[in-house]
Design an enzyme around this catalytic site. Sequence first.
Site, PDB file in Angstrom:
ATOM      1  N   SER A  55       0.813  -1.211   0.000  1.00  0.00           N
ATOM      2  CA  SER A  55       0.000   0.000   0.000  1.00  0.00           C
ATOM      3  C   SER A  55       0.857   1.277   0.000  1.00  0.00           C
ATOM      4  O   SER A  55       1.549   1.553  -0.983  1.00  0.00           O
ATOM      5  CB  SER A  55      -0.950  -0.032   1.198  1.00  0.00           C
ATOM      6  OG  SER A  55      -1.928   0.958   1.113  1.00  0.00           O
ATOM      7  N   ASP A  85      10.170   5.158 -10.247  1.00  0.00           N
ATOM      8  CA  ASP A  85       9.770   5.749 -11.530  1.00  0.00           C
ATOM      9  C   ASP A  85      10.465   7.073 -11.808  1.00  0.00           C
ATOM     10  O   ASP A  85      10.663   7.449 -12.971  1.00  0.00           O
ATOM     11  CB  ASP A  85       8.252   5.951 -11.566  1.00  0.00           C
ATOM     12  CG  ASP A  85       7.512   4.701 -12.047  1.00  0.00           C
ATOM     13  OD1 ASP A  85       8.179   3.722 -12.417  1.00  0.00           O
ATOM     14  OD2 ASP A  85       6.262   4.710 -12.042  1.00  0.00           O
ATOM     15  N   LYS A 120      -0.796  -4.117  -3.235  1.00  0.00           N
ATOM     16  CA  LYS A 120      -2.084  -3.511  -2.889  1.00  0.00           C
ATOM     17  C   LYS A 120      -2.105  -2.106  -3.474  1.00  0.00           C
ATOM     18  O   LYS A 120      -1.480  -1.200  -2.947  1.00  0.00           O
ATOM     19  CB  LYS A 120      -2.299  -3.452  -1.381  1.00  0.00           C
ATOM     20  CG  LYS A 120      -3.654  -2.839  -1.002  1.00  0.00           C
ATOM     21  CD  LYS A 120      -3.823  -2.694   0.494  1.00  0.00           C
ATOM     22  CE  LYS A 120      -5.179  -2.083   0.827  1.00  0.00           C
ATOM     23  NZ  LYS A 120      -5.308  -0.686   0.359  1.00  0.00           N
TER      24      LYS A 120
END
Length: 509
Positions: free
Chosen positions: A334, A345, A359
């Site tokens: 999460s 990224d 999740k």
Amino acid sequence: MNETETSEVRTPVERTPVEHTHAEHTPVVRKRLFSLLAFVVILALSFITVAVPESYAQQAKTPDAKQYSQLLQNIFQFILQNYVEEPDPTKLYQGAVKGMLDSLGDPYSAFLDEDMMSDLMSDTTGTYGGVGLYISKQTTVPTEDTPRYIEVVSPIEDTPAWKEGIRSGDLITKIDGEDTSPLSVDKASAKIRGEAGTTVTLTFKRGNYEFEVTFTRSKIEIPAIKNAIITTASGNIGYIRIVEWNPNTPVRMKAVLQDMHAQGIDRWIIDVRSNPGGLLSSVVDVCDLFLSSGVIVSTKGRTISENYEYKAKPDLAIPATDRIIVMTNQGSASASEIFAGAMKDTKRALLLGQKTYGKGSVQQIFPLDKAGFKLTMARYYTPSGVNIDKVGIEPDIKVPEPELSDKELAEVQRLYDAGDIARFLLKNPTPSVEQRKQFAAELAQKYTVPALILEKLVRDESERSQPARIYDLEYDVQLQKALDLIESQDFLNQLESAKTLADLKKSTN
């Protein structure tokens, strides 16, 4: 979840004696038949009152959302007025809400009774009573007929569960003898939690091996982060382990970063292993300490209010040239995955360790007086536009943790049952490294378990009553690799060549 998930907050029945004749049954049968017909008629009228001008058969076959809403209200009133005993309208209402949420088949959307609501609110403050487990509903099972149990995302350090050696991935199959497969994660959480000093017995499954532990509950206080400076041959490295994504985490993180930076630290290891998540606002604010521009995470849902991009502000807590490694494992979920995905990224850090939990959804809490419900409102996407729900994030540098086979797990249990370690520690309460190694070598002759694992077992048992180590340079192979990599000349090359999640997704399609 600290034994839960944390989310973003926003007349008598007639009976005929068997000795009566057939003729004596007739009045009762007629009355029941009349009652049944009356019920059918009432239901038919319920449809008719909300029907569009079409044939009744067509209406009953394909009612729209408005019709369903009216029908549900009519059934509620019918039960309230006609059930054989006077029902509690609150229970009817809560049961209807629970049934609707359960029908979604989403383990993260659930009705929260008063106790569950109170527990969930305490999660955001970092204090509650229990055994110290983050749990979730098992998301995947081998076959459709396999029960879905409660899964341990991670234990919390210095808690009863941590001291008993409970691990990420362990399945809780029973709570005080009750099967957990029908339970929601919130219901299981409510059963595991309780007043400090009381006991709860959990049955675990680890691979094919099952075992039972009776815990004495205690007050669980969760720190936001733990930190230390690790001194190596080539200098000092800042180590920060994010334990909990709560309202205090960003403030605490910024203070630690600034303090260490003032001491000359420019290489960082941020550890989110076994951190199951928490508040979305908390992780966004922490990411903003490392990023000066661009999207941190975006959320997308069916409503306009859930479609949002969280962007970084220009100011930084540490220079953009500082080296960073983020450590992950299967217990990273999460909010921890939002952090890992943003750092990966944007190429702000290298990810090292193991694949994360997977999740990628966002829940909101809606109060209903003292109760409430939790609903998945959106899915989140990393800066490169990837949702990792039920997929997880692969690290740039894969470093597996030592795993024991089912046979080796059985051998470890045989070791504990025999009491060999307990007897050794009784004679040597604070064994030296050499004493531990020598004893582990002796154990390796009796039990089919790698010597390194046995050494760690002996060490951990000897320190069970002490506060948990902030880091472990002896046996943590992932941390050892991270320290080597962050100091290597190859670090920048690996960071530059690391692929975004979108690039990885394209290459696998």
